[in-house]
Design a protein around this motif. Structure first.
Motif, PDB file in Angstrom:
ATOM      1  N   PHE A  88       0.803  -1.223   0.000  1.00 16.85           N
ATOM      2  CA  PHE A  88       0.000   0.000   0.000  1.00 16.85           C
ATOM      3  C   PHE A  88       0.842   1.281   0.000  1.00 16.85           C
ATOM      4  O   PHE A  88       0.296   2.375  -0.037  1.00 16.85           O
ATOM      5  CB  PHE A  88      -1.014  -0.035   1.137  1.00 16.85           C
ATOM      6  CG  PHE A  88      -1.931  -1.228   1.043  1.00 16.85           C
ATOM      7  CD1 PHE A  88      -2.403  -1.667  -0.193  1.00 16.85           C
ATOM      8  CD2 PHE A  88      -2.299  -1.940   2.158  1.00 16.85           C
ATOM      9  CE1 PHE A  88      -3.223  -2.776  -0.303  1.00 16.85           C
ATOM     10  CE2 PHE A  88      -3.122  -3.053   2.063  1.00 16.85           C
ATOM     11  CZ  PHE A  88      -3.586  -3.468   0.826  1.00 16.85           C
ATOM     12  N   HIS A  89       2.164   1.121   0.010  1.00 18.07           N
ATOM     13  CA  HIS A  89       3.038   2.272  -0.251  1.00 18.07           C
ATOM     14  C   HIS A  89       3.160   2.502  -1.756  1.00 18.07           C
ATOM     15  O   HIS A  89       3.605   3.561  -2.192  1.00 18.07           O
ATOM     16  CB  HIS A  89       4.434   2.049   0.345  1.00 18.07           C
ATOM     17  CG  HIS A  89       4.435   2.056   1.836  1.00 18.07           C
ATOM     18  ND1 HIS A  89       4.290   3.196   2.574  1.00 18.07           N
ATOM     19  CD2 HIS A  89       4.558   1.039   2.724  1.00 18.07           C
ATOM     20  CE1 HIS A  89       4.330   2.898   3.855  1.00 18.07           C
ATOM     21  NE2 HIS A  89       4.489   1.593   3.978  1.00 18.07           N
ATOM     22  N   LEU A  90       2.766   1.482  -2.537  1.00 22.17           N
ATOM     23  CA  LEU A  90       2.874   1.566  -3.998  1.00 22.17           C
ATOM     24  C   LEU A  90       1.521   1.668  -4.693  1.00 22.17           C
ATOM     25  O   LEU A  90       1.418   2.222  -5.780  1.00 22.17           O
ATOM     26  CB  LEU A  90       3.582   0.309  -4.529  1.00 22.17           C
ATOM     27  CG  LEU A  90       4.989   0.045  -4.022  1.00 22.17           C
ATOM     28  CD1 LEU A  90       5.467  -1.331  -4.450  1.00 22.17           C
ATOM     29  CD2 LEU A  90       5.927   1.124  -4.516  1.00 22.17           C
ATOM     30  N   GLN A 126       1.523 -11.390  -4.868  1.00 20.05           N
ATOM     31  CA  GLN A 126       2.894 -11.905  -4.898  1.00 20.05           C
ATOM     32  C   GLN A 126       3.905 -10.800  -4.614  1.00 20.05           C
ATOM     33  O   GLN A 126       4.887 -11.022  -3.897  1.00 20.05           O
ATOM     34  CB  GLN A 126       3.193 -12.547  -6.251  1.00 20.05           C
ATOM     35  CG  GLN A 126       2.444 -13.835  -6.467  1.00 20.05           C
ATOM     36  CD  GLN A 126       2.623 -14.363  -7.885  1.00 20.05           C
ATOM     37  OE1 GLN A 126       2.939 -13.632  -8.819  1.00 20.05           O
ATOM     38  NE2 GLN A 126       2.397 -15.658  -8.041  1.00 20.05           N
ATOM     39  N   LEU A 127       3.672  -9.623  -5.172  1.00 21.51           N
ATOM     40  CA  LEU A 127       4.562  -8.493  -4.912  1.00 21.51           C
ATOM     41  C   LEU A 127       4.579  -8.161  -3.425  1.00 21.51           C
ATOM     42  O   LEU A 127       5.644  -7.934  -2.833  1.00 21.51           O
ATOM     43  CB  LEU A 127       4.135  -7.274  -5.732  1.00 21.51           C
ATOM     44  CG  LEU A 127       4.921  -5.983  -5.500  1.00 21.51           C
ATOM     45  CD1 LEU A 127       6.410  -6.181  -5.796  1.00 21.51           C
ATOM     46  CD2 LEU A 127       4.337  -4.866  -6.353  1.00 21.51           C
ATOM     47  N   ASN A 128       3.422  -8.159  -2.799  1.00 19.59           N
ATOM     48  CA  ASN A 128       3.360  -7.888  -1.368  1.00 19.59           C
ATOM     49  C   ASN A 128       4.113  -8.949  -0.571  1.00 19.59           C
ATOM     50  O   ASN A 128       4.836  -8.628   0.373  1.00 19.59           O
ATOM     51  CB  ASN A 128       1.904  -7.807  -0.893  1.00 19.59           C
ATOM     52  CG  ASN A 128       1.831  -7.334   0.539  1.00 19.59           C
ATOM     53  OD1 ASN A 128       2.060  -6.164   0.827  1.00 19.59           O
ATOM     54  ND2 ASN A 128       1.556  -8.256   1.449  1.00 19.59           N
ATOM     55  N   MET A 129       3.968 -10.215  -0.966  1.00 18.59           N
ATOM     56  CA  MET A 129       4.691 -11.296  -0.283  1.00 18.59           C
ATOM     57  C   MET A 129       6.207 -11.090  -0.408  1.00 18.59           C
ATOM     58  O   MET A 129       6.945 -11.290   0.548  1.00 18.59           O
ATOM     59  CB  MET A 129       4.296 -12.655  -0.866  1.00 18.59           C
ATOM     60  CG  MET A 129       2.883 -13.069  -0.518  1.00 18.59           C
ATOM     61  SD  MET A 129       2.317 -14.531  -1.408  1.00 18.59           S
ATOM     62  CE  MET A 129       3.356 -15.779  -0.672  1.00 18.59           C
ATOM     63  N   TRP A 130       6.657 -10.677  -1.585  1.00 18.21           N
ATOM     64  CA  TRP A 130       8.085 -10.424  -1.807  1.00 18.21           C
ATOM     65  C   TRP A 130       8.561  -9.263  -0.932  1.00 18.21           C
ATOM     66  O   TRP A 130       9.611  -9.346  -0.302  1.00 18.21           O
ATOM     67  CB  TRP A 130       8.328 -10.137  -3.290  1.00 18.21           C
ATOM     68  CG  TRP A 130       9.761  -9.929  -3.634  1.00 18.21           C
ATOM     69  CD1 TRP A 130      10.677 -10.893  -3.949  1.00 18.21           C
ATOM     70  CD2 TRP A 130      10.453  -8.679  -3.708  1.00 18.21           C
ATOM     71  NE1 TRP A 130      11.894 -10.309  -4.208  1.00 18.21           N
ATOM     72  CE2 TRP A 130      11.787  -8.954  -4.064  1.00 18.21           C
ATOM     73  CE3 TRP A 130      10.075  -7.353  -3.504  1.00 18.21           C
ATOM     74  CZ2 TRP A 130      12.747  -7.964  -4.220  1.00 18.21           C
ATOM     75  CZ3 TRP A 130      11.032  -6.356  -3.656  1.00 18.21           C
ATOM     76  CH2 TRP A 130      12.346  -6.662  -4.009  1.00 18.21           C
ATOM     77  N   LEU A 131       7.774  -8.197  -0.901  1.00 13.04           N
ATOM     78  CA  LEU A 131       8.134  -7.038  -0.070  1.00 13.04           C
ATOM     79  C   LEU A 131       8.238  -7.431   1.395  1.00 13.04           C
ATOM     80  O   LEU A 131       9.148  -6.989   2.111  1.00 13.04           O
ATOM     81  CB  LEU A 131       7.104  -5.915  -0.250  1.00 13.04           C
ATOM     82  CG  LEU A 131       7.063  -5.240  -1.619  1.00 13.04           C
ATOM     83  CD1 LEU A 131       5.816  -4.366  -1.747  1.00 13.04           C
ATOM     84  CD2 LEU A 131       8.318  -4.420  -1.867  1.00 13.04           C
TER      85      LEU A 131
END
Length: 140
Positions: A88-90, A126-131
């Protein structure tokens, strides 16, 4: 092996003789019956089920099953329940809520012909999981 290293390849078509042959086939044959990969589809008639042989090109992960649509929507709704998620920063969570609130939008194209809303949701999860995994902290 290729996806493990982030390399996309087409293993069934890696024989250089096949590639050289197909490169020289006229477009009218490649576009047989007005379909992309028409000659390949014709060659596979009787070998593949018709729904597989004639389905449109699609990215991974992709399914046309309605349960996949709903599962991807539920994953994004679950993520929206975590207000501190680094994603949620992106991405604006209210925009995601609005997209998830309209299931009729699930089949509209995003990012070209192949990606639809379910794939966007899966990508964002998936992007959130990576972050989270790599503890990426974004400056705001």
């Amino acid at each position: 092996m290729s996806m493990y290293t982030g390399l996309e390849i087409r293993v069934p078509f890696c024989d250089h003789r096949l590639v050289e042959y197909v490169y020289n086939i006229p477009w009218a044959l490649k576009n047989y019956h007005g379909k992309r990969k028409g000659i390949l589809r014709a060659a596979l008639q009787g070998l593949l089920p018709e729904d597989v042989r004639n389905r449109p090109k699609n990215p991974y992960p992709k399914t046309f099953h309605p349960d996949f649509f709903e599962a991807s929507r539920q994953l994004i709704l679950d993520l929206l329940g975590k207000p501190g998620a680094p994603l949620f920063h992106l991405v604006d969570p209210s925009a995601l809520r609005q997209l998830a609130a309209h299931p009729e939008e699930m089949s509209k194209p995003w990012f070209g012909q192949l990606m639809r809303l379910p794939q966007l949701f899966i990508y964002l999860v998936q992007l959130n999981m990576w972050l989270e995994k790599y503890r990426v902290r974004l400056r705001v």
